[in-house]
Design a protein around this motif. Sequence first.
Motif, PDB file in Angstrom:
ATOM      1  N   ILE A 108      67.398  58.310   3.043  1.00 61.74           N
ATOM      2  CA  ILE A 108      66.478  59.409   2.303  1.00 61.74           C
ATOM      3  C   ILE A 108      65.987  58.392   1.010  1.00 61.74           C
ATOM      4  CG2 ILE A 108      65.551  61.695   1.146  1.00 61.74           C
ATOM      5  CD1 ILE A 108      67.229  62.966   3.828  1.00 61.74           C
ATOM      6  N   PHE A 109      67.778  58.642   0.003  1.00 60.12           N
ATOM      7  CA  PHE A 109      66.996  57.491  -1.923  1.00 60.12           C
ATOM      8  C   PHE A 109      66.390  56.368  -1.568  1.00 60.12           C
ATOM      9  CE2 PHE A 109      69.953  55.576  -4.422  1.00 60.12           C
ATOM     10  CZ  PHE A 109      68.848  55.721  -5.568  1.00 60.12           C
ATOM     11  N   MET A 110      67.395  55.239   0.031  1.00 60.04           N
ATOM     12  CA  MET A 110      66.797  54.136  -0.470  1.00 60.04           C
ATOM     13  C   MET A 110      66.190  54.245   0.473  1.00 60.04           C
ATOM     14  SD  MET A 110      70.476  52.343   1.637  1.00 60.04           S
ATOM     15  CE  MET A 110      69.476  50.491   1.957  1.00 60.04           C
ATOM     16  N   ALA A 111      64.894  55.028   1.060  1.00 62.89           N
ATOM     17  CA  ALA A 111      63.858  55.065   1.830  1.00 62.89           C
ATOM     18  C   ALA A 111      62.889  55.465   0.572  1.00 62.89           C
ATOM     19  CB  ALA A 111      63.625  56.211   2.707  1.00 62.89           C
ATOM     20  N   VAL A 112      63.132  56.501  -0.453  1.00 66.11           N
ATOM     21  CA  VAL A 112      62.247  56.681  -1.169  1.00 66.11           C
ATOM     22  C   VAL A 112      61.933  55.723  -2.275  1.00 66.11           C
ATOM     23  CG1 VAL A 112      62.181  58.173  -3.312  1.00 66.11           C
ATOM     24  CG2 VAL A 112      62.877  59.487  -1.183  1.00 66.11           C
ATOM     25  N   ILE A 113      63.273  54.821  -2.632  1.00 67.48           N
ATOM     26  CA  ILE A 113      63.162  54.082  -3.338  1.00 67.48           C
ATOM     27  C   ILE A 113      62.125  52.966  -3.022  1.00 67.48           C
ATOM     28  CG2 ILE A 113      64.470  52.094  -4.688  1.00 67.48           C
ATOM     29  CD1 ILE A 113      66.593  53.665  -4.907  1.00 67.48           C
ATOM     30  N   LEU A 114      62.579  52.510  -1.176  1.00 66.82           N
ATOM     31  CA  LEU A 114      61.858  51.417  -1.277  1.00 66.82           C
ATOM     32  C   LEU A 114      60.394  51.706  -0.644  1.00 66.82           C
ATOM     33  CD1 LEU A 114      64.421  49.979   1.107  1.00 66.82           C
ATOM     34  CD2 LEU A 114      63.336  48.915  -1.125  1.00 66.82           C
ATOM     35  N   HIS A 115      59.401  53.502  -1.105  1.00 70.05           N
ATOM     36  CA  HIS A 115      58.463  53.633  -0.926  1.00 70.05           C
ATOM     37  C   HIS A 115      57.309  53.002  -1.640  1.00 70.05           C
ATOM     38  CE1 HIS A 115      55.127  55.904   0.423  1.00 70.05           C
ATOM     39  NE2 HIS A 115      55.169  56.636   0.375  1.00 70.05           N
ATOM     40  N   ARG A 116      58.292  52.803  -2.499  1.00 72.69           N
ATOM     41  CA  ARG A 116      57.307  52.236  -3.980  1.00 72.69           C
ATOM     42  C   ARG A 116      57.508  50.352  -3.763  1.00 72.69           C
ATOM     43  NH1 ARG A 116      61.108  55.847  -8.999  1.00 72.69           N
ATOM     44  NH2 ARG A 116      60.805  57.767  -7.842  1.00 72.69           N
ATOM     45  N   ASN A 117      56.215  50.365  -4.138  1.00 74.23           N
ATOM     46  CA  ASN A 117      55.780  48.985  -3.826  1.00 74.23           C
ATOM     47  C   ASN A 117      56.597  48.221  -5.900  1.00 74.23           C
ATOM     48  OD1 ASN A 117      54.347  49.317  -2.497  1.00 74.23           O
ATOM     49  ND2 ASN A 117      51.993  49.737  -2.857  1.00 74.23           N
ATOM     50  N   PHE A 118      57.254  46.805  -6.004  1.00 71.77           N
ATOM     51  CA  PHE A 118      57.913  47.023  -6.478  1.00 71.77           C
ATOM     52  C   PHE A 118      58.021  45.483  -6.150  1.00 71.77           C
ATOM     53  CE2 PHE A 118      61.143  48.772  -3.930  1.00 71.77           C
ATOM     54  CZ  PHE A 118      62.167  47.845  -3.697  1.00 71.77           C
ATOM     55  N   ARG A 119      58.468  43.701  -7.045  1.00 71.90           N
ATOM     56  CA  ARG A 119      58.174  43.028  -7.042  1.00 71.90           C
ATOM     57  C   ARG A 119      59.555  42.688  -6.085  1.00 71.90           C
ATOM     58  NH1 ARG A 119      57.924  39.149 -11.700  1.00 71.90           N
ATOM     59  NH2 ARG A 119      55.278  39.586 -11.667  1.00 71.90           N
ATOM     60  N   GLY A 120      59.106  41.524  -5.186  1.00 69.06           N
ATOM     61  CA  GLY A 120      61.151  41.642  -3.733  1.00 69.06           C
ATOM     62  C   GLY A 120      61.344  42.377  -2.991  1.00 69.06           C
TER      63      GLY A 120
END
Length: 312
Positions: A108-120
């Motif tokens: 859940i923690f990693m999915a929430v972070i990856l849900h945001r658009n960021f470079r790389g």
Amino acid sequence: MSQRVASVETEKQHKPEPQPRRRRRRIQILPYALITPLMIFIVGLALVPAGFTVIQSFFTVNPMDPPTRFSGLDNFTSLLNDATILSSASNTVIYLVVGVLVSTVLGIFMAVILHRNFRGRSIVIAVMILPWALPGVVEGLVWGGIYDPNSGLLNSVLSSLHLIDHYQVFVGQDHLLTIILIELVQVWQMTPLSALLILAVLQVIPSELYEAARIDGCSTWKAFCRITLPLARAGIAIAMVQASVATLNVFDQPYVLNGAASNGASIMMQAYFISFQNLNFGQGYALSLLITIVTMAISLLVVRTVYRKVEF
């Protein structure tokens, strides 16, 4: 009368011509022809061995004790009265609790972070999936070097931080610590898949819900608790089911890291030992059947408890 004749002629002109019977039959057969190879594959590699396992679990199948004969529930009663089996089952319960909880929370923690658009972001996802793609034996060997009591990375880091005054043996000494360290290796493998399953659900949640919550003064934490978690329960349920199935069938990591020692043996390891070391295939079939039933029951319980149908 002339108007009626004209209307009939008009209907005949607009009426589609009937398709040839051979072409219609070909269209009806095509879907079945496409799924036939898959059905043969499933029946040959899943259903037939499963049925064979169910039948043979009620027989005494031992090349050292011929012939094969019907034994009823003797295989099951012998397993339930075996202290080694019960000890491995208790180890597997700890594996299950630690593995499912940790991999789900981290997913859940990693999915929430990856849900945001960021470079790389795409590169991070590609690198993150590598532990899941590696075989369990390879992971056991890699982490065996980390846990190594003579030159392992874990001892080196703890010694550099002055948390220990000498190198120690972590795996194989303390019962609970051994299980937790072994299960962390499997968590390292399962978490990427859990994160991707939950991320797939997060991407379906409309962004308008978060915007409305922000306008109403909802904090990030409240939006996570009241929007993200409830609407992501489908993905969380699937992630927990796959973690449960993988943990109940764990074999590679404990066998590579701890060998045949009883303080870290899983129930699947006992199925292997009974079948291929003791050559008691009847009990091996029976134990495999019990593991399958328990796995299905736990998966159904997780789905009934966690899963909720969501409509946007």
